[in-house]
Scaffold this active site. Structure first.
Site, mmCIF file in Angstrom:
data_model
loop_
_atom_site.group_PDB
_atom_site.id
_atom_site.type_symbol
_atom_site.label_atom_id
_atom_site.label_comp_id
_atom_site.label_asym_id
_atom_site.label_seq_id
_atom_site.Cartn_x
_atom_site.Cartn_y
_atom_site.Cartn_z
ATOM 1 N N TYR A 147 -3.000 -6.603 16.960
ATOM 2 C CA TYR A 147 -3.025 -5.796 15.734
ATOM 3 C C TYR A 147 -4.202 -4.826 15.751
ATOM 4 C CZ TYR A 147 -3.341 -4.820 10.686
ATOM 5 O OH TYR A 147 -3.418 -4.203 9.462
ATOM 6 N N ILE A 190 0.842 -1.208 0.000
ATOM 7 C CA ILE A 190 0.000 0.000 0.000
ATOM 8 C C ILE A 190 0.876 1.256 0.000
ATOM 9 C CG2 ILE A 190 -1.632 1.330 1.415
ATOM 10 C CD1 ILE A 190 -2.772 -1.443 2.361
ATOM 11 N N ASP A 214 11.764 3.297 4.940
ATOM 12 C CA ASP A 214 11.470 1.862 5.033
ATOM 13 C C ASP A 214 12.734 1.107 5.467
ATOM 14 O OD1 ASP A 214 10.634 -0.937 4.240
ATOM 15 O OD2 ASP A 214 8.943 0.132 3.390
ATOM 16 N N SER A 230 -6.947 0.292 9.858
ATOM 17 C CA SER A 230 -7.485 -0.961 9.299
ATOM 18 C C SER A 230 -8.946 -1.065 9.710
ATOM 19 C CB SER A 230 -6.708 -2.156 9.882
ATOM 20 O OG SER A 230 -7.398 -3.365 9.629
HETATM 21 N N1 LIG Z 1 -2.869 -5.618 3.250
HETATM 22 C C1 LIG Z 1 -3.977 -5.470 3.941
HETATM 23 O O1 LIG Z 1 -4.953 -6.197 3.743
HETATM 24 C C2 LIG Z 1 -4.091 -4.392 4.980
HETATM 25 C C3 LIG Z 1 -5.342 -4.182 5.549
HETATM 26 C C4 LIG Z 1 -5.495 -3.181 6.498
HETATM 27 C C5 LIG Z 1 -4.424 -2.400 6.874
HETATM 28 N N2 LIG Z 1 -3.202 -2.644 6.309
HETATM 29 C C6 LIG Z 1 -2.111 -1.778 6.752
HETATM 30 O O2 LIG Z 1 -1.506 -1.187 5.635
HETATM 31 C C7 LIG Z 1 -0.151 -0.896 5.938
HETATM 32 C C8 LIG Z 1 0.729 -1.427 4.828
HETATM 33 O O3 LIG Z 1 0.588 -2.836 4.771
HETATM 34 P P1 LIG Z 1 0.837 -3.686 3.448
HETATM 35 O O4 LIG Z 1 -0.287 -4.624 3.327
HETATM 36 O O5 LIG Z 1 1.199 -2.812 2.318
HETATM 37 O O6 LIG Z 1 2.089 -4.547 3.941
HETATM 38 P P2 LIG Z 1 3.508 -4.835 3.253
HETATM 39 O O7 LIG Z 1 4.118 -5.850 4.140
HETATM 40 O O8 LIG Z 1 3.333 -5.130 1.812
HETATM 41 O O9 LIG Z 1 4.282 -3.456 3.387
HETATM 42 C C9 LIG Z 1 4.650 -2.950 4.633
HETATM 43 C C10 LIG Z 1 5.879 -2.084 4.452
HETATM 44 O O10 LIG Z 1 6.231 -1.578 5.752
HETATM 45 C C11 LIG Z 1 7.615 -1.769 5.955
HETATM 46 N N3 LIG Z 1 7.920 -1.884 7.383
HETATM 47 C C12 LIG Z 1 7.526 -2.871 8.233
HETATM 48 N N4 LIG Z 1 8.073 -2.656 9.441
HETATM 49 C C13 LIG Z 1 8.806 -1.519 9.353
HETATM 50 C C14 LIG Z 1 9.607 -0.785 10.263
HETATM 51 N N5 LIG Z 1 9.796 -1.194 11.534
HETATM 52 N N6 LIG Z 1 10.207 0.343 9.843
HETATM 53 C C15 LIG Z 1 10.050 0.759 8.550
HETATM 54 N N7 LIG Z 1 9.334 0.102 7.646
HETATM 55 C C16 LIG Z 1 8.704 -1.030 8.043
HETATM 56 C C17 LIG Z 1 7.953 -3.039 5.187
HETATM 57 O O11 LIG Z 1 9.349 -3.147 4.900
HETATM 58 C C18 LIG Z 1 7.096 -2.863 3.948
HETATM 59 O O12 LIG Z 1 7.767 -2.143 2.940
HETATM 60 C C19 LIG Z 1 0.118 -1.520 7.301
HETATM 61 O O13 LIG Z 1 0.026 -0.533 8.312
HETATM 62 C C20 LIG Z 1 -1.011 -2.522 7.459
HETATM 63 O O14 LIG Z 1 -1.317 -2.789 8.789
HETATM 64 C C21 LIG Z 1 -3.008 -3.608 5.383
HETATM 65 O O1 LIG Z 2 -2.553 -11.058 9.878
HETATM 66 S S1 LIG Z 2 -3.519 -11.276 8.828
HETATM 67 O O2 LIG Z 2 -4.477 -12.324 9.146
HETATM 68 O O3 LIG Z 2 -2.857 -11.571 7.581
HETATM 69 C C1 LIG Z 2 -4.396 -9.800 8.592
HETATM 70 C C2 LIG Z 2 -5.761 -9.830 8.483
HETATM 71 C C3 LIG Z 2 -6.449 -8.637 8.280
HETATM 72 C C4 LIG Z 2 -5.744 -7.468 8.196
HETATM 73 C C5 LIG Z 2 -6.503 -6.214 7.972
HETATM 74 O O4 LIG Z 2 -5.826 -5.112 8.449
HETATM 75 C C6 LIG Z 2 -4.390 -7.446 8.316
HETATM 76 C C7 LIG Z 2 -3.711 -8.642 8.514
#
Ligand SMILES: NC(=O)c1ccc[n+]([C@@H]2O[C@H](COP(=O)([O-])OP(=O)(O)OC[C@H]3O[C@@H](n4cnc5c(N)ncnc54)[C@H](O)[C@@H]3O)[C@@H](O)[C@H]2O)c1
Ligand SMILES: O=S(=O)(O)c1ccc(CO)cc1
Length: 261
Positions: A150, A17, A36, A137
């Site tokens: 989380y 994202i 990152d 989230s």
């Molecule tokens: N993918 C989903 O379904 C989803 C849903 C709800 C919320 N989110 C939130 O969206 C955000 C991005 O998630 P994503 O799905 O793109 O995950 P991702 O794992 O693809 O990307 C996460 C990024 O954060 C970086 N990161 C992790 N820990 C770090 C740290 N300590 N310092 C600096 N960088 C760090 C990673 O290196 C990576 O580039 C997160 O906050 C996640 O909780 C994701």
């Molecule tokens: O940890 S996970 O089950 O992969 C998970 C589920 C839902 C969400 C939504 O923020 C993130 C991670």
């Protein structure tokens, strides 16, 4: 805005994202500082995306954060226009089996980092009359089974966002996006397991996982002048998943319908 580059900081901007946000903000004309831990992906971001600059940063480390803020302020000559608090990690575990280490890791990476980054960038955001979007989230809007640590951090982000909107609303806007199930590596298992993906998709009115770009579109809008009167909101970007209860199966209602006499 008068003169100079519009500068944005995106944490966790090397993948998923965050990366989609970096691409979109670059398209919108921002110079984007990408913070990152993933240096390999960060180098690709700098090479491939115009006006993107990678700074290696662990959001748990205050010196790293100050280095990112310093770089952004140097580019913006003291002004910062956008901050996207996106870096995050997850842990899927029953509450009874969860431990101190997991709770502290998620607290520091997901929630405390939003405090630290926002605090480090506050003077620049004030000077630039900027906006902040934090990636929470849907798990922070409702509960989430096996994700208690989380979801607690994500609920904390929403409360922090609203509190900051109240304290700084005349100059800086603070909003949150609440993604549902988005196809990134955080959702790797859902993407590779066909049965699981079908079951997950059945819970989502849109009938599919979201794309990172669909979250980035909302983030970019919240950061734009078009959202100039929007402050302190938490917008679900989840294909309707958090809207309410769904039928268990197509054609099978949750309850028997007894017609009124
Ligand atoms: N993918 C989903 O379904 C989803 C849903 C709800 C919320 N989110 C939130 O969206 C955000 C991005 O998630 P994503 O799905 O793109 O995950 P991702 O794992 O693809 O990307 C996460 C990024 O954060 C970086 N990161 C992790 N820990 C770090 C740290 N300590 N310092 C600096 N960088 C760090 C990673 O290196 C990576 O580039 C997160 O906050 C996640 O909780 C994701
Ligand atoms: O940890 S996970 O089950 O992969 C998970 C589920 C839902 C969400 C939504 O923020 C993130 C991670």
């Amino acid at each position: 805005m008068t003169g100079g580059a519009r500068v944005a900081v995106v944490t966790g901007g090397a993948n998923g994202i965050g990366l989609a946000c970096v691409r979109r903000l670059s398209d919108d004309g921002f110079t984007v500082v990408v913070a990152d831990t993933d240096a390999e992906a960060g180098v690709r971001v700098t090479a491939e995306i115009p006006r993107a600059e990678f700074v290696a940063c662990d959001v748990r480390v205050r010196q790293d954060i100050d280095r990112v803020a310093g770089t952004a302020l140097e580019i913006g000559r003291g002004r910062l226009h956008a901050l996207v608090n996106n870096a995050g990690q997850t842990a899927r575990v029953r509450f009874a089996d969860s431990d101190e280490t997991t709770w502290r890791r998620l607290d520091v990476v997901n929630l405390h980092s939003v405090f630290s980054f926002t605090h480090a960038c506050l003077a620049g955001l004030t000077a630039g009359r900027g906006s902040v979007v934090s990636v929470a989230s849907v798990a922070g809007l409702v509960g989430a089974e096996d994700l208690s640590a989380y979801s607690s951090t994500k609920a904390g982000i929403i409360a922090l966002t609203r509190s900051l909107a109240l304290e700084h609303g005349e100059v800086i806007r603070f909003d949150a996006v609440c993604p549902g199930q988005i196809a990134t590596r955080m959702m790797a298992r859902v993407q590779t397991d066909d049965d699981l993906r079908t079951a997950v998709a059945a819970q989502i009115p849109a009938g599919r996982l979201g794309r990172p770009e669909e979250v980035a579109d909302v983030v970019a809008w919240l950061l734009s002048d078009g959202a100039g009167y929007v402050n302190g909101v938490a917008i679900a970007v989840d294909g309707g998943e958090s809207a309410g209860f769904r039928r268990l199966k197509p054609g099978v209602a949750l309850h028997d319908h007894t017609p009124a006499r």
